[in-house]
Design a protein around this motif. Structure first.
Motif, mmCIF file in Angstrom:
data_model
loop_
_atom_site.group_PDB
_atom_site.id
_atom_site.type_symbol
_atom_site.label_atom_id
_atom_site.label_comp_id
_atom_site.label_asym_id
_atom_site.label_seq_id
_atom_site.Cartn_x
_atom_site.Cartn_y
_atom_site.Cartn_z
ATOM 1 N N GLY A 1 1.310 -0.658 -0.284
ATOM 2 C CA GLY A 1 -0.171 -0.052 -0.539
ATOM 3 C C GLY A 1 1.005 1.271 0.321
ATOM 4 N N LEU B 1 -0.750 6.887 4.308
ATOM 5 C CA LEU B 1 0.538 6.889 5.177
ATOM 6 C C LEU B 1 1.726 5.638 4.625
ATOM 7 C CD1 LEU B 1 -2.047 5.386 8.487
ATOM 8 C CD2 LEU B 1 -0.871 7.809 7.318
ATOM 9 N N ILE C 1 -1.504 -2.970 -5.799
ATOM 10 C CA ILE C 1 -1.967 -2.694 -7.208
ATOM 11 C C ILE C 1 -2.665 -1.458 -7.615
ATOM 12 C CG2 ILE C 1 -3.894 -4.330 -5.530
ATOM 13 C CD1 ILE C 1 -6.426 -2.661 -4.792
ATOM 14 N N ILE D 1 -8.209 -1.786 4.511
ATOM 15 C CA ILE D 1 -9.091 -1.317 3.833
ATOM 16 C C ILE D 1 -10.022 -0.770 5.249
ATOM 17 C CG2 ILE D 1 -9.332 -1.871 1.469
ATOM 18 C CD1 ILE D 1 -11.314 -4.381 1.953
HETATM 19 N N1 LIG Z 1 -5.770 6.900 7.731
HETATM 20 C C1 LIG Z 1 -6.062 6.543 8.917
HETATM 21 O O1 LIG Z 1 -6.461 7.330 9.684
HETATM 22 C C2 LIG Z 1 -5.764 5.551 9.331
HETATM 23 C C3 LIG Z 1 -6.260 5.442 11.088
HETATM 24 C C4 LIG Z 1 -5.933 3.861 11.501
HETATM 25 C C5 LIG Z 1 -5.382 2.879 10.493
HETATM 26 N N2 LIG Z 1 -4.950 3.141 9.209
HETATM 27 C C6 LIG Z 1 -4.338 1.712 8.407
HETATM 28 O O2 LIG Z 1 -3.115 2.261 7.828
HETATM 29 C C7 LIG Z 1 -3.077 1.625 6.490
HETATM 30 C C8 LIG Z 1 -3.520 3.096 5.316
HETATM 31 O O3 LIG Z 1 -4.154 3.348 5.687
HETATM 32 P P1 LIG Z 1 -3.985 5.074 4.518
HETATM 33 O O4 LIG Z 1 -5.262 5.653 5.271
HETATM 34 O O5 LIG Z 1 -2.847 4.826 4.359
HETATM 35 O O6 LIG Z 1 -4.848 4.075 3.520
HETATM 36 P P2 LIG Z 1 -4.934 3.999 1.964
HETATM 37 O O7 LIG Z 1 -6.423 3.351 1.221
HETATM 38 O O8 LIG Z 1 -5.003 6.071 1.798
HETATM 39 O O9 LIG Z 1 -3.913 3.483 1.121
HETATM 40 C C9 LIG Z 1 -4.469 2.187 1.215
HETATM 41 C C10 LIG Z 1 -3.350 1.792 -0.069
HETATM 42 O O10 LIG Z 1 -3.375 0.717 0.272
HETATM 43 C C11 LIG Z 1 -3.753 -0.256 -0.678
HETATM 44 N N3 LIG Z 1 -4.204 -1.643 -1.093
HETATM 45 C C12 LIG Z 1 -5.351 -1.471 -0.944
HETATM 46 N N4 LIG Z 1 -5.470 -3.099 -1.088
HETATM 47 C C13 LIG Z 1 -4.352 -3.654 -1.815
HETATM 48 C C14 LIG Z 1 -4.365 -4.877 -1.857
HETATM 49 N N5 LIG Z 1 -5.151 -5.372 -1.740
HETATM 50 N N6 LIG Z 1 -3.001 -5.300 -2.334
HETATM 51 C C15 LIG Z 1 -2.031 -4.247 -2.099
HETATM 52 N N7 LIG Z 1 -2.788 -3.058 -2.129
HETATM 53 C C16 LIG Z 1 -3.372 -2.858 -1.555
HETATM 54 C C17 LIG Z 1 -4.493 0.995 -1.622
HETATM 55 O O11 LIG Z 1 -4.396 1.136 -3.007
HETATM 56 C C18 LIG Z 1 -3.453 1.942 -0.773
HETATM 57 O O12 LIG Z 1 -2.399 2.637 -2.076
HETATM 58 C C19 LIG Z 1 -4.346 0.321 6.803
HETATM 59 O O13 LIG Z 1 -4.340 -0.114 6.901
HETATM 60 C C20 LIG Z 1 -5.195 1.293 7.220
HETATM 61 O O14 LIG Z 1 -5.917 0.874 7.946
HETATM 62 C C21 LIG Z 1 -5.040 3.977 8.850
#
Ligand SMILES: NC(=O)c1ccc[n+]([C@@H]2O[C@H](COP(=O)([O-])OP(=O)(O)OC[C@H]3O[C@@H](n4cnc5c(N)ncnc54)[C@H](O)[C@@H]3O)[C@@H](O)[C@H]2O)c1
Length: 260
Positions: free
Chosen positions: A13, A18, A38, A93
Motif C-alpha cells: 500500500g 500512510l 495494486i 481497507i
Molecule cells: N488513515 C488513517 O486515519 C488510519 C487510521 C488507522 C489505521 N490506518 C491503517 O493504515 C493503513 C494505510 O491507510 P491509509 O489511510 O494510508 O489508506 P489509503 O486508502 O490511503 O491507502 C491504502 C493503500 O493500500 C492499497 N491497497 C488496498 N488494497 C490492497 C491490496 N489488496 N493489495 C495491495 N495494496 C492494497 C491501496 O491501493 C492504497 O494505496 C491501513 O492499513 C489502514 O487501515 C489508517
C-alpha cells in the motif's frame, strides 16, 4: 540522512496515504524501497517522486491477497537490491458496518486484505530476513484495537487479530535466535484517502474524534513515516512484540459513542 542506508524495505500500500509517507521517509533515510501496491499509476508516481528527491525505489504490482504475487515481489526485490531487511504490512481497507448490517462475505473480504495479506507477506519475506541475519516486520494495525466504534465490525476485528499475529511472529523468531523484530503500529485518524472516503468521512465519530484528540489535530502522514523509520532502523533493535499508538493520545481519552 542515513538511518536506513544499505537497507531494503518493502512497503505494501506504498502508493499513497500512510504507506506512501512511509516509503518516502524510509527512502529519505537511505533505504532502497519497494513500493508494492495494486495501484500501478499512483505507485509509479510515488517511485518517481522518491527518485526525483534523490532516493532509490521501484514499483512492484502486488495484491496482498495473492501468495504467488508475494513470491514474485520477494524475488524481484532481492534481484534488484540484493536482499530484504524491512517489511511494512501497511495495505488495508475500511468497510464500515455494524454487527446488524454486516455480512460474512464482506467480513471475509476485509480479513483477506487486512489480516491474511500481512500473514502471506510475513511468510513470503521471512526467509529473506533470516538469510540477511536481521530484520524488522512492521504491521499497520489501528487504534481501533482500543477505541470501540460500533461501525468497525470488520475493521476492528481484523486489526486486533493483526496485532496478535505481530506478537506470535515476534516471539517465535526471537526464540529461534533470529535478530528479527515484529511490532505493530496503531494509528489514530490521519488525513488520508481512507478517512476522506465519503462513507467514512460522514461517520459521526470522525468529527467527534477530531474534537477529542488531546494533541488537537489528526495525524499527518509524516508523523507516521517517522515512526516507521524508527521501528525499521537499528535504533529499535531491543523493541519487539510491541504496540505503538500514534493517535495524539486519542485512545487514552474516554468519550461518548455517537448513537443513531
Ligand atoms: N488513515 C488513517 O486515519 C488510519 C487510521 C488507522 C489505521 N490506518 C491503517 O493504515 C493503513 C494505510 O491507510 P491509509 O489511510 O494510508 O489508506 P489509503 O486508502 O490511503 O491507502 C491504502 C493503500 O493500500 C492499497 N491497497 C488496498 N488494497 C490492497 C491490496 N489488496 N493489495 C495491495 N495494496 C492494497 C491501496 O491501493 C492504497 O494505496 C491501513 O492499513 C489502514 O487501515 C489508517
Amino acid at each position: 540522512m542515513d538511518r536506513m542506508s544499505a537497507k531494503v524495505a518493502i512497503v505494501t500500500g506504498g502508493a499513497r496515504g500512510l504507506g506512501g509517507a512511509a516509503a518516502s521517509a524510509l527512502a529519505a533515510e537511505g533505504a532502497s524501497v519497494v513500493v508494492a501496491d495494486i495501484l500501478t499509476d499512483a505507485g509509479q508516481e510515488k517511485v518517481d517522486e522518491i527518485t526525483a528527491a534523490g532516493g532509490t525505489a521501484r514499483f512492484a504490482l502486488l495484491d496482498v491477497r495473492d501468495a504467488d504475487a508475494w513470491a514474485r515481489v520477494v524475488d524481484e526485490s532481492i534481484a534488484a537490491y540484493g536482499g530484504i531487511d524491512v517489511l511494512v504490512n501497511n495495505a488495508g481497507i475500511a468497510l464500515p458496518r455494524t454487527i446488524e448490517d454486516a455480512t460474512l462475505d464482506e467480513f471475509k473480504h476485509v480479513m483477506d486484505i487486512n489480516l491474511y495479506g500481512p500473514f502471506l507477506g510475513i511468510q513470503a519475506v521471512l526467509p529473506a530476513l533470516i538469510a540477511r541475519g536481521s530484520g524488522s516486520i512492521i504491521n499497520v494495525s489501528s487504534n481501533s484495537t482500543e477505541m470501540i466504534v460500533p461501525t468497525t465490525t470488520y475493521y476492528a476485528a481484523s486489526k486486533a487479530a493483526l496485532a496478535n499475529l505481530t506478537k506470535t511472529t515476534a516471539v517465535h523468531v526471537a526464540l529461534k535466535g533470529y535478530e528479527i523484530r515484529s511490532n505493530s503500529i496503531h494509528p489514530g485518524p490521519h488525513a488520508t484517502a481512507i478517512l476522506e472516503a465519503p462513507e467514512v468521512a460522514r461517520m459521526p465519530h470522525i468529527q467527534q474524534m477530531r474534537e477529542t484528540v488531546p494533541l488537537g489535530r489528526f495525524g499527518r502522514p509524516e508523523d507516521f513515516g517517522s515512526l516507521v523509520v524508527f521501528l525499521a532502523s537499528d535504533e529499535s533493535t531491543y523493541i519487539t512484540a510491541s504496540e505503538f499508538f500514534i493517535d495524539g493520545g486519542l485512545s487514552r481519552v474516554s468519550y461518548t459513542n455517537a448513537r443513531g
